[in-house]
Design an enzyme around this catalytic site. Sequence first.
Site, PDB file in Angstrom:
ATOM      1  CB  ALA A  64      -0.874  -0.015   1.248  1.00  0.00           C
ATOM      2  N   GLY A 105       0.862  -5.228   0.939  1.00  0.00           N
ATOM      3  CA  GLY A 105      -0.230  -5.327  -0.031  1.00  0.00           C
ATOM      4  C   GLY A 105       0.239  -5.878  -1.376  1.00  0.00           C
ATOM      5  CD  GLU A 108      -2.275  -8.027   2.438  1.00  0.00           C
ATOM      6  OE1 GLU A 108      -2.019  -6.825   2.227  1.00  0.00           O
ATOM      7  OE2 GLU A 108      -3.025  -8.426   3.349  1.00  0.00           O
ATOM      8  CD  GLU A 128       1.632  -5.720   5.615  1.00  0.00           C
ATOM      9  OE1 GLU A 128       2.488  -6.553   5.956  1.00  0.00           O
ATOM     10  OE2 GLU A 128       0.917  -5.856   4.613  1.00  0.00           O
TER      11      GLU A 128
HETATM   12  C1  3H9 Z   1       0.427  -2.353   3.394  1.00  0.00           C
HETATM   13  O1  3H9 Z   1       0.781  -2.817   2.348  1.00  0.00           O
HETATM   14  C2  3H9 Z   1      -0.923  -2.560   3.994  1.00  0.00           C
HETATM   15  C3  3H9 Z   1      -1.668  -3.706   3.378  1.00  0.00           C
HETATM   16  O2  3H9 Z   1      -1.351  -4.915   4.042  1.00  0.00           O
HETATM   17  C4  3H9 Z   1      -3.161  -3.525   3.546  1.00  0.00           C
HETATM   18  C5  3H9 Z   1      -3.757  -2.330   2.941  1.00  0.00           C
HETATM   19  C6  3H9 Z   1      -5.246  -2.315   3.103  1.00  0.00           C
HETATM   20  N1  3H9 Z   1       4.513   3.526   0.146  1.00  0.00           N
HETATM   21  O3  3H9 Z   1      13.264   2.618   1.308  1.00  0.00           O
HETATM   22  P1  3H9 Z   1      13.704   3.260   0.046  1.00  0.00           P
HETATM   23  C7  3H9 Z   1       9.257   5.149  -0.939  1.00  0.00           C
HETATM   24  S1  3H9 Z   1       1.437  -1.332   4.288  1.00  0.00           S
HETATM   25  C8  3H9 Z   1       4.948   4.750  -0.198  1.00  0.00           C
HETATM   26  O4  3H9 Z   1      14.588   4.425   0.161  1.00  0.00           O
HETATM   27  P2  3H9 Z   1      15.028   0.802  -0.685  1.00  0.00           P
HETATM   28  C9  3H9 Z   1      10.227   5.632   0.129  1.00  0.00           C
HETATM   29  O5  3H9 Z   1       9.590   6.528   0.999  1.00  0.00           O
HETATM   30  C10 3H9 Z   1       2.904  -1.252   3.332  1.00  0.00           C
HETATM   31  N2  3H9 Z   1       6.236   5.037  -0.434  1.00  0.00           N
HETATM   32  O6  3H9 Z   1      14.350   2.207  -0.974  1.00  0.00           O
HETATM   33  C11 3H9 Z   1      11.302   6.279  -0.718  1.00  0.00           C
HETATM   34  O7  3H9 Z   1      10.823   7.544  -1.098  1.00  0.00           O
HETATM   35  P3  3H9 Z   1      11.827   8.771  -1.273  1.00  0.00           P
HETATM   36  C12 3H9 Z   1       3.727  -2.463   3.465  1.00  0.00           C
HETATM   37  C13 3H9 Z   1       7.118   4.044  -0.311  1.00  0.00           C
HETATM   38  O8  3H9 Z   1      15.357   0.246  -2.000  1.00  0.00           O
HETATM   39  C14 3H9 Z   1      11.340   5.411  -1.966  1.00  0.00           C
HETATM   40  O9  3H9 Z   1      10.079   4.717  -1.993  1.00  0.00           O
HETATM   41  N3  3H9 Z   1       4.990  -2.273   2.823  1.00  0.00           N
HETATM   42  C15 3H9 Z   1       6.732   2.751   0.047  1.00  0.00           C
HETATM   43  O10 3H9 Z   1      16.086   0.934   0.360  1.00  0.00           O
HETATM   44  C16 3H9 Z   1      12.448   4.381  -1.962  1.00  0.00           C
HETATM   45  O11 3H9 Z   1      12.382   3.655  -0.746  1.00  0.00           O
HETATM   46  C17 3H9 Z   1       6.063  -1.814   3.472  1.00  0.00           C
HETATM   47  O12 3H9 Z   1       6.038  -1.586   4.646  1.00  0.00           O
HETATM   48  C18 3H9 Z   1       5.360   2.501   0.275  1.00  0.00           C
HETATM   49  N4  3H9 Z   1       4.904   1.284   0.605  1.00  0.00           N
HETATM   50  O13 3H9 Z   1      13.910  -0.090   0.008  1.00  0.00           O
HETATM   51  C19 3H9 Z   1       7.315  -1.633   2.629  1.00  0.00           C
HETATM   52  N5  3H9 Z   1       7.836   1.967   0.100  1.00  0.00           N
HETATM   53  O14 3H9 Z   1      12.715   8.379  -2.407  1.00  0.00           O
HETATM   54  C20 3H9 Z   1       7.990  -0.347   2.982  1.00  0.00           C
HETATM   55  C21 3H9 Z   1       8.871   2.754  -0.234  1.00  0.00           C
HETATM   56  O15 3H9 Z   1      10.924   9.897  -1.556  1.00  0.00           O
HETATM   57  N6  3H9 Z   1       9.120  -0.086   2.144  1.00  0.00           N
HETATM   58  N7  3H9 Z   1       8.450   4.009  -0.486  1.00  0.00           N
HETATM   59  O16 3H9 Z   1      12.559   8.907   0.032  1.00  0.00           O
HETATM   60  C22 3H9 Z   1      10.340  -0.661   2.327  1.00  0.00           C
HETATM   61  O17 3H9 Z   1      10.535  -1.484   3.199  1.00  0.00           O
HETATM   62  C23 3H9 Z   1      11.464  -0.217   1.442  1.00  0.00           C
HETATM   63  O18 3H9 Z   1      11.122   1.043   0.946  1.00  0.00           O
HETATM   64  C24 3H9 Z   1      11.752  -1.148   0.243  1.00  0.00           C
HETATM   65  C25 3H9 Z   1      12.780  -0.460  -0.705  1.00  0.00           C
HETATM   66  C26 3H9 Z   1      12.340  -2.445   0.796  1.00  0.00           C
HETATM   67  C27 3H9 Z   1      10.506  -1.406  -0.544  1.00  0.00           C
END
Ligand code: 3H9
Length: 700
Positions: A64, A105, A108, A128
């Site tokens: 998400a 998500g 999912e 999450e």
């Molecule tokens: C969910 O999914 C809920 C569902 O179960 C149910 C819904 C109903 N959204 O970390 P990075 C941005 S909850 C928005 O530097 P990396 C991040 O802010 C979600 N933005 O890169 C950054 O922006 P900026 C569950 C996001 O390669 C840029 O992307 N998912 C999101 O070191 C690059 O990110 C998570 O919790 C997002 N979901 O790592 C995953 N993700 O360039 C959270 C990233 O402006 N994300 N951004 O600073 C991560 O763990 C890491 O970002 C990831 C990449 C491993 C994906």
Amino acid sequence: MTSPAVAYATRDGVALLALANPPVNALSQAVCRGIIDGLERALADPAVRALVVIGRGRGFCAGADISEFGKPRPPDAVHLRHIIAAFDRASKPLIAAIHGNALGGGLELALACHWRLAAPDARMGLPEVKIGLLAGAGGTLRLPRLIGVEPALRMMTSGEPIDGRQAAKQGLVDELAEGDLEAAALAFAGRVLAEDRALRRTRDLPAPAVAPDFFETYRAALKKSTRGFMAPFLSVACVEAGVTRSVEEATANEGATFDRQLGAPEAKALIHSFFAERKAAAIPDVPADTPTHKIGRAAVIGAGTMGGGIAMCFANAGIPVTLVDSAQDAIDRGLRTIAGNYARTVERGRLSRSEMDARLALITPAVGYGALGSPDIVIEAVFEEMPIKQQVFAELDRVCPPSTILATNTSTLDVDAIAGATRRPAQVIGTHFFSPANVMRLLEVVRGKATAKDVIATTMKLARDIRKVGVLVGVCEGFVGNRMLRGYLREADFLVEEGALPQEVDAAIAAFGFPMGPFAMADLAGLDVGWRIRKGKAATRPNHLRYSTIADRLCEQGRFGQKTGAGWYRYEKGDRTPRPDPDVEALIVATSAELGIERRPIAEAEILERCLYPLINEAARILEEGMALRASDVDVIWLNGYGFPAWRGGPMHYADTLGAKVIYDAVRRYEAVHGEPWRPAPLLERLATEGGRFADFARE
Ligand code: 3H9
């Protein structure tokens, strides 16, 4: 119509829905709308017989869009849950083709497809919990049906992903795809169609059986490892519902639990720190396109505890490093400690023996500067005395190529004065690691007056490369973290003089959520270091300010903390448990009497205010002076370097949840009693008056 965030194409009767929302294909409104439109289009087109969902760019989908949480949704918004339900109703085969990250998500979405293909190094997880949430679009129901309850719960409660190979072994993916993923997915779809396979809906798989006491036992174990967090327990409850209740009930329960938790302080705090960490990399006058230099080889001066730990950071990141000390025995000792640290990690099963050997091979010991070669960066970690540091920097300046960055790991000294010992102050920067350097994530990157922008950009990038979170700070005594710590420790000592016992202060701080209180922490770190510093400053200490002598008296008795078996507490041999010591209590009571203080019972609320509000008040000054760029940087520092409870979001986020006025009023109350150290920072006063938040503070 498909949205530009999801590209639609057909190949030989197979529709390809390609998520294209860089950088991580988060499920923004546009992406959700694009998926549902693409699905409807494919289902309505008689020429389309199967669908493949795939991600463009770095990965499949990171879940998400966290930045949309808490924002109002348009009335016609497409929720991820609508998509999942529509996938469940789909009459044509749905195949997820996964590379890079499939998280939250994103996973999912893949779980709701009928089959999953993945690259061997894809990363699949439900992280999450790390932002205070749980899977909220069917994950708690579907993942256990594919891989079993316990492995699924482990993924959900740790938040750690598994790779494609492991996912294939566990049954999360049906086939591994080496090479061209899109071609493999199209071929897979061809086989599904040719064999006329029945659709395999994950939600319709039988609920796995578990032992009657399984959930109870799992929860009990979790209680020990996740103090203070709610989200992991919510995952357990939803998984339990997923295997004991009807699919409809479990789905509704999961959705309601997720939606409720989204508004919980824990989720708000952890989402705040997720973005805070990423924002810390942004430096207004050092834009993201500032050129950086490759750090292909490093050197560390000083093979003590800090130097050794820093060398390990480089080796862990695959960067060759020369570890220099002035004498062979110091080098030998340093290397033995490093080897011992790695060996313990191997024993715990967290590192393979061959990986350990590879890392050790990256560390080259050297006596004297002769063998330094041409490192891209040198980090100095010698004794914390200005003349020694200046001598080291003058020498480094002489022997290193002009392009080498010279960094100091000082925690207390003036980086500009150190830079002044060189002819290249623009190449000098502070890199303040936290102990143990190979473990702690925080790196304060200290910008000197003359530090060049490319040096800052390179060092911030290096922080990331060695898996640290770098936060840029300015030159002032203690920089940001330790400068704030002073007031916290000062008040802890005064509370003890006034009537609290060390164990009472520590219990209050631990109940707030820190891993340990100030006295247990001091015993762990060693009391002698601070004592030496205090003695050095005794002559210049302002006479009019209150000064607690108890710590000095403990040191005079040789009580240096855990390492001497006694400090603020006593310790039994081979046991690190702090035990209250009647001798210490007697010393405290005697000191209070000498000072003419009538000891009084001190409530937990006062302990918390007295210890925590000085942090916030000092941080307000730090922000006004520009020593930290933004309030969220202060949070990143305290969350990653000082054990501030993650689910409280850091001192500034905590301050904003209380409101500046609450803190300001208390600070004024304590100022009336304790005087100067409690003088409110002008920024705190302004925010209190205006009803403002630290989060919105920006220097003009
Ligand atoms: C969910 O999914 C809920 C569902 O179960 C149910 C819904 C109903 N959204 O970390 P990075 C941005 S909850 C928005 O530097 P990396 C991040 O802010 C979600 N933005 O890169 C950054 O922006 P900026 C569950 C996001 O390669 C840029 O992307 N998912 C999101 O070191 C690059 O990110 C998570 O919790 C997002 N979901 O790592 C995953 N993700 O360039 C959270 C990233 O402006 N994300 N951004 O600073 C991560 O763990 C890491 O970002 C990831 C990449 C491993 C994906």
